[in-house]
Design an enzyme around this catalytic site. Structure first.
Site, PDB file in Angstrom:
ATOM      1  N   ASN A   4     -10.915  64.426  13.427  1.00  0.00           N
ATOM      2  CA  ASN A   4     -12.272  64.476  12.881  1.00  0.00           C
ATOM      3  C   ASN A   4     -12.638  63.063  12.431  1.00  0.00           C
ATOM      4  O   ASN A   4     -12.172  62.612  11.388  1.00  0.00           O
ATOM      5  CB  ASN A   4     -12.310  65.452  11.695  1.00  0.00           C
ATOM      6  CG  ASN A   4     -13.667  65.450  11.001  1.00  0.00           C
ATOM      7  OD1 ASN A   4     -14.652  64.937  11.541  1.00  0.00           O
ATOM      8  ND2 ASN A   4     -13.727  66.014   9.810  1.00  0.00           N
ATOM      9  N   TRP A   5     -13.467  62.422  13.229  1.00  0.00           N
ATOM     10  CA  TRP A   5     -13.808  61.026  12.905  1.00  0.00           C
ATOM     11  C   TRP A   5     -14.863  60.914  11.807  1.00  0.00           C
ATOM     12  O   TRP A   5     -15.158  59.807  11.351  1.00  0.00           O
ATOM     13  CB  TRP A   5     -14.311  60.318  14.167  1.00  0.00           C
ATOM     14  CG  TRP A   5     -13.222  59.974  15.134  1.00  0.00           C
ATOM     15  CD1 TRP A   5     -11.876  60.179  14.968  1.00  0.00           C
ATOM     16  CD2 TRP A   5     -13.369  59.353  16.424  1.00  0.00           C
ATOM     17  NE1 TRP A   5     -11.189  59.727  16.063  1.00  0.00           N
ATOM     18  CE2 TRP A   5     -12.079  59.208  16.983  1.00  0.00           C
ATOM     19  CE3 TRP A   5     -14.469  58.906  17.162  1.00  0.00           C
ATOM     20  CZ2 TRP A   5     -11.859  58.637  18.233  1.00  0.00           C
ATOM     21  CZ3 TRP A   5     -14.248  58.343  18.418  1.00  0.00           C
ATOM     22  CH2 TRP A   5     -12.953  58.206  18.934  1.00  0.00           C
ATOM     23  N   LYS A   6     -15.470  62.014  11.458  1.00  0.00           N
ATOM     24  CA  LYS A   6     -16.533  61.999  10.440  1.00  0.00           C
ATOM     25  C   LYS A   6     -17.618  60.975  10.828  1.00  0.00           C
ATOM     26  O   LYS A   6     -17.871  60.774  12.008  1.00  0.00           O
ATOM     27  CB  LYS A   6     -15.952  61.704   9.061  1.00  0.00           C
ATOM     28  CG  LYS A   6     -14.743  62.595   8.746  1.00  0.00           C
ATOM     29  CD  LYS A   6     -14.329  62.556   7.323  1.00  0.00           C
ATOM     30  CE  LYS A   6     -13.057  63.359   7.159  1.00  0.00           C
ATOM     31  NZ  LYS A   6     -12.702  63.602   5.797  1.00  0.00           N
ATOM     32  N   HIS A  90     -16.775  72.560   7.391  1.00  0.00           N
ATOM     33  CA  HIS A  90     -15.966  71.520   6.744  1.00  0.00           C
ATOM     34  C   HIS A  90     -16.385  71.402   5.272  1.00  0.00           C
ATOM     35  O   HIS A  90     -17.573  71.528   4.950  1.00  0.00           O
ATOM     36  CB  HIS A  90     -16.163  70.181   7.474  1.00  0.00           C
ATOM     37  CG  HIS A  90     -15.160  69.156   7.044  1.00  0.00           C
ATOM     38  ND1 HIS A  90     -15.282  68.438   5.874  1.00  0.00           N
ATOM     39  CD2 HIS A  90     -13.993  68.747   7.613  1.00  0.00           C
ATOM     40  CE1 HIS A  90     -14.230  67.635   5.752  1.00  0.00           C
ATOM     41  NE2 HIS A  90     -13.441  67.806   6.795  1.00  0.00           N
ATOM     42  N   GLU A  92     -16.859  68.974   3.414  1.00  0.00           N
ATOM     43  CA  GLU A  92     -17.894  67.974   3.128  1.00  0.00           C
ATOM     44  C   GLU A  92     -19.279  68.539   3.412  1.00  0.00           C
ATOM     45  O   GLU A  92     -20.247  68.205   2.732  1.00  0.00           O
ATOM     46  CB  GLU A  92     -17.624  66.695   3.945  1.00  0.00           C
ATOM     47  CG  GLU A  92     -16.445  65.927   3.373  1.00  0.00           C
ATOM     48  CD  GLU A  92     -15.682  65.093   4.367  1.00  0.00           C
ATOM     49  OE1 GLU A  92     -16.181  64.834   5.472  1.00  0.00           O
ATOM     50  OE2 GLU A  92     -14.534  64.702   4.026  1.00  0.00           O
ATOM     51  N   GLU A 159      -7.906  73.477   4.779  1.00  0.00           N
ATOM     52  CA  GLU A 159      -8.023  72.117   4.281  1.00  0.00           C
ATOM     53  C   GLU A 159      -8.265  72.154   2.773  1.00  0.00           C
ATOM     54  O   GLU A 159      -9.415  72.275   2.325  1.00  0.00           O
ATOM     55  CB  GLU A 159      -9.188  71.395   4.955  1.00  0.00           C
ATOM     56  CG  GLU A 159      -9.039  71.258   6.454  1.00  0.00           C
ATOM     57  CD  GLU A 159      -9.767  70.028   6.966  1.00  0.00           C
ATOM     58  OE1 GLU A 159      -9.121  69.198   7.600  1.00  0.00           O
ATOM     59  OE2 GLU A 159     -10.977  69.894   6.702  1.00  0.00           O
ATOM     60  N   GLY A 165      -8.717  63.138   2.363  1.00  0.00           N
ATOM     61  CA  GLY A 165      -9.049  61.731   2.142  1.00  0.00           C
ATOM     62  C   GLY A 165      -8.491  61.164   0.852  1.00  0.00           C
ATOM     63  O   GLY A 165      -8.883  60.077   0.417  1.00  0.00           O
ATOM     64  N   GLY A 225      -8.259  63.498   9.604  1.00  0.00           N
ATOM     65  CA  GLY A 225      -9.412  62.632   9.359  1.00  0.00           C
ATOM     66  C   GLY A 225      -9.009  61.169   9.471  1.00  0.00           C
ATOM     67  O   GLY A 225      -8.932  60.599  10.559  1.00  0.00           O
ATOM     68  N   GLY A 226      -8.716  60.554   8.345  1.00  0.00           N
ATOM     69  CA  GLY A 226      -8.429  59.112   8.273  1.00  0.00           C
ATOM     70  C   GLY A 226      -7.436  58.615   9.316  1.00  0.00           C
ATOM     71  O   GLY A 226      -7.680  57.598   9.977  1.00  0.00           O
TER      72      GLY A 226
HETATM   73  C1  PEP Z   1     -10.694  66.141   7.219  1.00  0.00           C
HETATM   74  O1  PEP Z   1     -11.692  65.719   6.670  1.00  0.00           O
HETATM   75  O2  PEP Z   1     -10.794  67.056   8.047  1.00  0.00           O
HETATM   76  C2  PEP Z   1      -9.416  65.542   6.852  1.00  0.00           C
HETATM   77  C3  PEP Z   1      -8.361  66.260   6.997  1.00  0.00           C
HETATM   78  O3  PEP Z   1      -9.429  64.259   6.373  1.00  0.00           O
HETATM   79  P1  PEP Z   1      -8.156  63.351   5.979  1.00  0.00           P
HETATM   80  O4  PEP Z   1      -7.111  63.525   7.042  1.00  0.00           O
HETATM   81  O5  PEP Z   1      -8.670  61.966   5.902  1.00  0.00           O
HETATM   82  O6  PEP Z   1      -7.661  63.865   4.653  1.00  0.00           O
END
Ligand code: PEP
Length: 242
Positions: A4-6, A90, A92, A159, A165, A225-226
């Site tokens: 997930n590149w956001k 998600h 966010e 999650e 993050g 994500g990151g």
């Molecule tokens: C996400 O937002 O789906 C996620 C898992 O982010 P991160 O890996 O950066 O915690």
């Protein structure tokens, strides 16, 4: 393994990532790889991924087919440009864009109607965990989000919001405890079919913790994500078995 590149990467950065990433994971056969760039990069990514096994995902979708919904994108539009997956619910989106369980449910049903596979995200906040409400939150999100949704065409992604993050990953025990609860809830909704539903873990997944998370019985994959923004770290996650 889903990336997930956001809200990251321009079209040029997407091209550069994929052109470097594709050859690195060409030998991976037993892991489904999904990449979710921002909307602006989907079309370009679709063309680059065309002759690979890597699946393209969007990060969100609207539930109507078309019409006067300024700024929104429909499931049909995503299918049309080659998306196979879409991330829905998600944290966010729930937090910053006030997405409710009902909206999430409508988005899931609309996406399935257009043959888009759904990555359905659920998870509790730190406050909810500390108040002992983790299972209550998961139960509500699953019950409401999956209303009138069949057992096929989607995966769940647990999650915990406090792990997203933050660099604070759930321990394998915490992840397994939540995933086991989710599996049991899915069994109560779908019977034996629940055994086939994949449950991903997401929240500060890195090349260093991927193995221990994937060893958990009910963790079937991860949403990253990151660590998915760099070829090297996402490739290491995808190839965690080697
Ligand atoms: C996400 O937002 O789906 C996620 C898992 O982010 P991160 O890996 O950066 O915690």
């Amino acid at each position: 393994m889903a990336a997930n590149w956001k809200m990251n990467k321009t079209v040029a950065e997407t091209q550069a990532f994929l052109n470097e990433f594709i050859p690195v994971v060409r030998d991976v056969k037993d892991v489904e790889i999904v990449i979710a760039p921002p909307f602006t990069s989907l079309h370009t990514a679709s063309a680059i991924l065309k002759n690979t096994d890597i699946k393209l995902s969007a990060q969100d979708v609207f539930y109507e087919d078309k019409g006067a919904f300024t700024g929104e994108v429909s499931p049909a539009m995503l299918s049309d440009i080659g998306c196979k997956y879409v991330i829905i619910g998600h944290s966010e989106r729930r937090q910053y864009f006030k997405e409710t369980d009902e909206i999430v449910n409508r988005k899931i049903k609309a996406s399935l109607k257009h043959n888009l596979n759904v990555i359905f995200c659920i998870g509790e906040s730190l406050q909810e965990r500390e108040a002992g409400k983790t299972f209550e939150v998961l139960n509500r999100e699953l019950t409401e989000g999956l209303k009138d949704v069949p057992a096929e065409g989607w995966v769940a992604a647990y999650e915990p919001i406090w792990a997203i993050g933050t660099g604070r990953t759930a321990t394998p025990e915490q992840a397994q405890e939540a995933h086991k609860y989710i599996r049991e809830k899915l069994s109560s909704l779908y019977g034996m079919a629940a055994q086939e539903i994949r449950i991903l873990y997401g929240g500060s997944v890195t090349p260093d913790n991927i193995e221990s998370l994937m060893r958990c019985n009910d963790v079937d994959g991860t949403l990253v994500g990151g660590a998915s923004l760099k070829v090297d770290s996402f490739a290491k996650i995808v190839k965690y078995k080697k």
